[in-house]
Scaffold this motif. Sequence first.
Motif, PDB file in Angstrom:
ATOM      1  N   ASP A 174      10.767   1.465 -12.396  1.00 59.17           N
ATOM      2  CA  ASP A 174      12.002   1.345 -11.634  1.00 59.17           C
ATOM      3  C   ASP A 174      12.282   2.621 -10.848  1.00 59.17           C
ATOM      4  O   ASP A 174      12.710   2.571  -9.683  1.00 59.17           O
ATOM      5  CB  ASP A 174      13.176   1.043 -12.563  1.00 59.17           C
ATOM      6  N   ALA A 175      12.051   3.757 -11.477  1.00 58.27           N
ATOM      7  CA  ALA A 175      12.289   5.031 -10.799  1.00 58.27           C
ATOM      8  C   ALA A 175      11.284   5.251  -9.671  1.00 58.27           C
ATOM      9  O   ALA A 175      11.641   5.750  -8.590  1.00 58.27           O
ATOM     10  CB  ALA A 175      12.210   6.178 -11.804  1.00 58.27           C
ATOM     11  N   VAL A 176      10.045   4.868  -9.885  1.00 53.53           N
ATOM     12  CA  VAL A 176       8.997   5.079  -8.890  1.00 53.53           C
ATOM     13  C   VAL A 176       9.217   4.206  -7.657  1.00 53.53           C
ATOM     14  O   VAL A 176       9.044   4.663  -6.512  1.00 53.53           O
ATOM     15  CB  VAL A 176       7.615   4.800  -9.519  1.00 53.53           C
ATOM     16  N   PHE A 177       9.613   2.939  -7.861  1.00 48.31           N
ATOM     17  CA  PHE A 177       9.659   1.986  -6.751  1.00 48.31           C
ATOM     18  C   PHE A 177      11.078   1.723  -6.227  1.00 48.31           C
ATOM     19  O   PHE A 177      11.253   0.865  -5.362  1.00 48.31           O
ATOM     20  CB  PHE A 177       9.005   0.672  -7.159  1.00 48.31           C
ATOM     21  N   GLY A 178      12.057   2.430  -6.707  1.00 47.10           N
ATOM     22  CA  GLY A 178      13.358   2.363  -6.072  1.00 47.10           C
ATOM     23  C   GLY A 178      13.298   2.994  -4.685  1.00 47.10           C
ATOM     24  O   GLY A 178      12.448   3.853  -4.412  1.00 47.10           O
ATOM     25  N   HIS A 195       6.994  -2.962  -2.048  1.00 48.34           N
ATOM     26  CA  HIS A 195       7.584  -3.343  -3.327  1.00 48.34           C
ATOM     27  C   HIS A 195       8.785  -2.448  -3.585  1.00 48.34           C
ATOM     28  O   HIS A 195       8.685  -1.215  -3.549  1.00 48.34           O
ATOM     29  CB  HIS A 195       6.553  -3.186  -4.438  1.00 48.34           C
ATOM     30  N   THR A 196       9.931  -3.080  -3.832  1.00 50.96           N
ATOM     31  CA  THR A 196      11.191  -2.344  -3.941  1.00 50.96           C
ATOM     32  C   THR A 196      11.969  -2.827  -5.156  1.00 50.96           C
ATOM     33  O   THR A 196      12.164  -4.035  -5.337  1.00 50.96           O
ATOM     34  CB  THR A 196      12.033  -2.535  -2.665  1.00 50.96           C
ATOM     35  N   VAL A 197      12.420  -1.900  -5.966  1.00 51.08           N
ATOM     36  CA  VAL A 197      13.268  -2.203  -7.122  1.00 51.08           C
ATOM     37  C   VAL A 197      14.698  -1.808  -6.784  1.00 51.08           C
ATOM     38  O   VAL A 197      14.956  -0.666  -6.405  1.00 51.08           O
ATOM     39  CB  VAL A 197      12.788  -1.453  -8.381  1.00 51.08           C
ATOM     40  N   SER A 216       9.540   8.189  -5.980  1.00 52.83           N
ATOM     41  CA  SER A 216       8.317   8.944  -5.711  1.00 52.83           C
ATOM     42  C   SER A 216       7.148   8.079  -5.283  1.00 52.83           C
ATOM     43  O   SER A 216       6.202   8.579  -4.669  1.00 52.83           O
ATOM     44  CB  SER A 216       7.923   9.731  -6.965  1.00 52.83           C
ATOM     45  N   GLY A 217       7.189   6.781  -5.580  1.00 57.74           N
ATOM     46  CA  GLY A 217       6.071   5.915  -5.226  1.00 57.74           C
ATOM     47  C   GLY A 217       6.396   4.863  -4.192  1.00 57.74           C
ATOM     48  O   GLY A 217       5.552   4.030  -3.870  1.00 57.74           O
ATOM     49  N   HIS A 218       7.599   4.891  -3.640  1.00 55.59           N
ATOM     50  CA  HIS A 218       8.014   3.831  -2.717  1.00 55.59           C
ATOM     51  C   HIS A 218       7.412   3.994  -1.328  1.00 55.59           C
ATOM     52  O   HIS A 218       7.182   3.001  -0.620  1.00 55.59           O
ATOM     53  CB  HIS A 218       9.538   3.787  -2.618  1.00 55.59           C
ATOM     54  N   ALA A 219       7.120   5.202  -0.924  1.00 54.90           N
ATOM     55  CA  ALA A 219       6.637   5.455   0.434  1.00 54.90           C
ATOM     56  C   ALA A 219       5.248   4.867   0.652  1.00 54.90           C
ATOM     57  O   ALA A 219       4.462   4.697  -0.283  1.00 54.90           O
ATOM     58  CB  ALA A 219       6.607   6.962   0.698  1.00 54.90           C
ATOM     59  N   LEU A 256       0.860  -1.191   0.000  1.00 52.62           N
ATOM     60  CA  LEU A 256       0.000   0.000   0.000  1.00 52.62           C
ATOM     61  C   LEU A 256       0.894   1.239   0.000  1.00 52.62           C
ATOM     62  O   LEU A 256       1.053   1.948   0.981  1.00 52.62           O
ATOM     63  CB  LEU A 256      -0.960  -0.022   1.187  1.00 52.62           C
ATOM     64  N   GLN A 257       1.444   1.493  -1.178  1.00 51.05           N
ATOM     65  CA  GLN A 257       2.432   2.542  -1.409  1.00 51.05           C
ATOM     66  C   GLN A 257       1.904   3.562  -2.409  1.00 51.05           C
ATOM     67  O   GLN A 257       0.967   3.278  -3.178  1.00 51.05           O
ATOM     68  CB  GLN A 257       3.727   1.915  -1.960  1.00 51.05           C
TER      69      GLN A 257
END
Length: 230
Positions: A108-112, A81-83, A116-119, A39-40
């Motif tokens: 990849d950029a969002v979920f690294g 979820h982490t890249v 911006s989307g990892h939090a 839930l990120q």
Amino acid sequence: MHKIDIPEELVARIVGRRGRLHLFDAIEGRRTAHLVVDLQLGFMAPGQPAEIAAAREIVPNVNRISAALRAAGGLVVYLQHTVDAEGRAGWDNWYRAFSHPERRQRLDAVFGAGGSGHALWPDLEVGPEDLRVPKRRFSAFIPGSSNLHETLQARGIDTLIVSGTATNTCCESTARDAAMMNYKVFFAADATATHTDAEHNATLANMIAQFADVSTTEEIVALLAPDGTG
């Protein structure tokens, strides 16, 4: 919120096979973890590349389960979820084949870590005692994904409640593997979400038949309450 629809013929077959629909009569809070799956921001914020709009609707139920479990002495774990380079190297067939290059670069950029989307989604009520566990695959339990199993075993956890998104991807994969590893699994039917009712209900049918006790938030909270009232 998804409209839950488990076929009557499947329910009848399950009851005929094991004599009951629900698998477990109680939840021992101290031996239970609530796995809040992905839930990120990258899955929930409008306009994100992996947006699942229905995931925003389940947050109150997720928070309710977490609060009830904390009160019962249990553990809340937020899977993220982490890249990263290790994940891409160990799962390169999926990374190469399942998204076109432009979308893959954006994901990849969002979920690294720090992307911006990892939090976590800001409306989640995260307690100071809760854990955050990054995972590199759909299932948190498959080798190379996370240290979740070792963390739970060190705490004496034998029961899991699964909520989050996507119902039919990371939630289902994690719940299936958990059942195979001998955890007792509760799959929260109204605290999981995906793109469509059809996809959601297909997973609920799989779960209830072979892998988990498919229950509502109300049912789970009632099993956690000391007096059984929820």
